[in-house]
Design an enzyme around this catalytic site. Structure first.
Site, PDB file in Angstrom:
ATOM      1  N   ASP A 237     -14.817  50.065   0.933  1.00 21.90           N
ATOM      2  CA  ASP A 237     -14.544  48.651   1.219  1.00 21.90           C
ATOM      3  C   ASP A 237     -15.734  47.818   0.761  1.00 21.90           C
ATOM      4  O   ASP A 237     -16.881  48.218   0.945  1.00 21.90           O
ATOM      5  CB  ASP A 237     -14.308  48.426   2.715  1.00 21.90           C
ATOM      6  CG  ASP A 237     -13.517  47.151   2.995  1.00 21.90           C
ATOM      7  OD1 ASP A 237     -13.918  46.080   2.493  1.00 21.90           O
ATOM      8  OD2 ASP A 237     -12.502  47.227   3.702  1.00 21.90           O
TER       9      ASP A 237
ATOM     10  N   SER B 165      -7.593  48.224  15.636  1.00 21.08           N
ATOM     11  CA  SER B 165      -6.753  48.955  14.680  1.00 21.08           C
ATOM     12  C   SER B 165      -6.930  50.462  14.814  1.00 21.08           C
ATOM     13  O   SER B 165      -6.091  51.234  14.346  1.00 21.08           O
ATOM     14  CB  SER B 165      -7.073  48.526  13.243  1.00 21.08           C
ATOM     15  OG  SER B 165      -8.352  49.000  12.860  1.00 21.08           O
TER      16      SER B 165
ATOM     17  N   ASP C  96     -13.528  48.231  -4.560  1.00 18.28           N
ATOM     18  CA  ASP C  96     -12.136  47.893  -4.268  1.00 18.28           C
ATOM     19  C   ASP C  96     -11.359  49.194  -4.047  1.00 18.28           C
ATOM     20  O   ASP C  96     -11.434  50.122  -4.858  1.00 18.28           O
ATOM     21  CB  ASP C  96     -11.558  47.120  -5.467  1.00 18.28           C
ATOM     22  CG  ASP C  96     -10.127  46.657  -5.236  1.00 18.28           C
ATOM     23  OD1 ASP C  96      -9.415  47.271  -4.416  1.00 18.28           O
ATOM     24  OD2 ASP C  96      -9.709  45.682  -5.881  1.00 18.28           O
TER      25      ASP C  96
ATOM     26  N   LYS D 165       2.815  46.828   4.982  1.00 18.92           N
ATOM     27  CA  LYS D 165       3.127  45.534   5.584  1.00 18.92           C
ATOM     28  C   LYS D 165       4.587  45.192   5.288  1.00 18.92           C
ATOM     29  O   LYS D 165       5.069  45.374   4.165  1.00 18.92           O
ATOM     30  CB  LYS D 165       2.199  44.445   5.040  1.00 18.92           C
ATOM     31  CG  LYS D 165       0.708  44.793   5.125  1.00 18.92           C
ATOM     32  CD  LYS D 165       0.261  45.128   6.539  1.00 18.92           C
ATOM     33  CE  LYS D 165      -1.163  45.670   6.545  1.00 18.92           C
ATOM     34  NZ  LYS D 165      -1.599  46.117   7.881  1.00 18.92           N
TER      35      LYS D 165
ATOM     36  N   ASP E  25      -5.370  51.248   5.413  1.00 19.82           N
ATOM     37  CA  ASP E  25      -4.765  50.120   6.139  1.00 19.82           C
ATOM     38  C   ASP E  25      -5.187  48.831   5.445  1.00 19.82           C
ATOM     39  O   ASP E  25      -6.038  48.098   5.928  1.00 19.82           O
ATOM     40  CB  ASP E  25      -5.214  50.132   7.604  1.00 19.82           C
ATOM     41  CG  ASP E  25      -4.505  49.065   8.438  1.00 19.82           C
ATOM     42  OD1 ASP E  25      -3.461  48.561   7.985  1.00 19.82           O
ATOM     43  OD2 ASP E  25      -5.001  48.728   9.532  1.00 19.82           O
TER      44      ASP E  25
ATOM     45  N   PRO F 214     -13.800  46.967   9.362  1.00 19.04           N
ATOM     46  CA  PRO F 214     -15.157  47.349   9.805  1.00 19.04           C
ATOM     47  C   PRO F 214     -15.271  48.808  10.252  1.00 19.04           C
ATOM     48  O   PRO F 214     -16.345  49.253  10.624  1.00 19.04           O
ATOM     49  CB  PRO F 214     -15.398  46.413  10.985  1.00 19.04           C
ATOM     50  CG  PRO F 214     -14.043  46.229  11.595  1.00 19.04           C
ATOM     51  CD  PRO F 214     -13.070  46.229  10.429  1.00 19.04           C
ATOM     52  N   GLY F 215     -14.127  49.540  10.259  1.00 15.46           N
ATOM     53  CA  GLY F 215     -14.227  50.964  10.561  1.00 15.46           C
ATOM     54  C   GLY F 215     -13.334  51.474  11.666  1.00 15.46           C
ATOM     55  O   GLY F 215     -13.580  52.544  12.222  1.00 15.46           O
TER      56      GLY F 215
END
Length: 366
Positions: free
Chosen positions: A240, A188, A260, A306, A277, A222-223
């Site tokens: 996160d 990503s 959150d 999305k 994202d 995860p970053g």
């Protein structure tokens, strides 16, 4: 030449067609879109001959979401003779364009067309030489002159046309060529890197992507997006509940907030970038981003929306229009841009830059 060709991701031809039809209608230019599913391009045929050129001059390319490239083309050249493919192509351009600054021999972004890329690279050399001899193309590349496009949709079949260098994508086939960094925690990361290339002029990178800026990444785990910010020596608040890549935490540039993303509020007022994202409904993400901008919690934001299964263009346009209205109602002048990037799938990427408050009294706080 009364047609516009628009390159797009295969599978998104209907969205691209809906968008160009809408934008043309706003200019009181009328025609019809020709769509072939999964072809990777759309043709918009104007009823008036001169309207195609007018469209690619007057519709800002940066405002198109689903188009990767926009150009005027003529009729399809079919069955080019193998012994002389050059002459019919050059003939199409006589009296249409002269002293162009660049030539791009391209194909749609489909698996079938990729087999033609090798031919396109070889064919570019003799075609370029012939165009220079005919003074259709300048001897040296010139980024201020129009670009000639030869768009092969099948062996021996191509559209020939042009785009304007001040209102097109500067990338071959409309796709930035990026390499996945081996130390990035997820693929990503390429989405945010491409967004920087598409939305931010290179001569402004040193200022707007500067070392030492503070950023927030909502839904960071995860970053992948945090990686791009860290790579540019920014200080990042990664938000996160999930775990972050240890290599990113080891840089000392990342502070992990296990919260959150929809509930996090920054305690500091020095945040320049907000990136996000998260897999959530477009309306909910758009509202969250608008809240951050209205509250003055960031200066620029890049986020993904999305896409729904149906009426994708209409849904996107509605959300962006709603956001624009909310910002204006709160006295905020902002630039909003959205693009279906090469590294996006069922999503689009949006960039919002807060310029200053529309109300003079508020500007001192910006």
């Amino acid at each position: 030449m009364n047609k516009i060709a628009l390159y797009c991701r295969p599978g998104f031809e209907k969205e691209c067609a809906a968008e160009i039809t809408d934008k043309a209608g706003q200019k009181e230019i009328y025609g019809f879109a020709r769509v072939k599913d999964n072809s990777g391009y759309v043709l918009f045929e104007c009823y008036q001959h001169e309207d195609a050129d007018r469209l690619i001059r007057e519709i800002p390319f940066r405002e198109l979401i689903f188009a990767r490239q926009m150009l005027v083309v003529g009729e399809l050249l079919r069955d080019l003779p193998p012994e002389d493919r050059v002459s019919p192509i050059v003939g199409m351009l006589h009296g249409v364009i002269e002293r162009a600054g660049d030539l791009r021999v391209e194909v749609p972004d489909t698996n079938e067309s990729k087999e033609l890329l090798k031919f396109c690279r070889k064919f570019t050399v003799p075609l370029r030489n012939a165009m220079r001899q005919e003074k259709i193309l300048q001897i040296r590349e010139n980024t201020k002159r129009p670009v000639i496009h030869v768009f092969f949709i099948a062996p021996g079949c191509c559209y020939v046309g042009y785009s304007y260098s001040h209102n097109n994508s500067p990338f071959y086939m409309g796709i930035p060529r990026l390499k996945f960094p081996s130390d990035a925690p997820s693929r990503s990361t390429l989405k945010l890197e491409e967004a920087f290339h598409v939305f931010i002029p290179y001569d402004e990178w040193e200022e707007r992507l500067a070392s030492g800026l503070y950023a927030v990444d909502l839904g960071a785990c995860p970053g992948g997006w945090t990686y791009q910010l860290v790579k540019r020596s920014m200080m990042v608040h990664a938000v996160d509940n999930g775990p972050m890549s240890q290599s990113l935490m080891d840089t000392g540039q990342v502070r992990h907030h296990k919260v959150d993303g929809f509930k996090f509020e920054p305690l500091v007022k020095n945040i320049y970038w907000l990136v996000c994202d998260m897999v959530e409904k477009p309306a909910k993400v758009t509202q969250l981003m608008a809240d951050w901008l209205v509250n003055g919690w960031c200066r620029e934001a890049i986020f993904n929306l999305k896409l729904p299964m149906k009426k994708r263009y209409e849904e996107v346009a509605h959300n962006l229009q709603k956001m624009n209205l909310q910002l204006k109602e709160n006295g905020i002048n902002a630039q909003i841009q959205a693009k279906h990037l090469y590294h996006d799938r069922e999503e689009i990427t949006v960039h919002v830059r807060r310029i200053w408050s529309a109300y003079a009294a508020s500007r001192n706080n910006d």
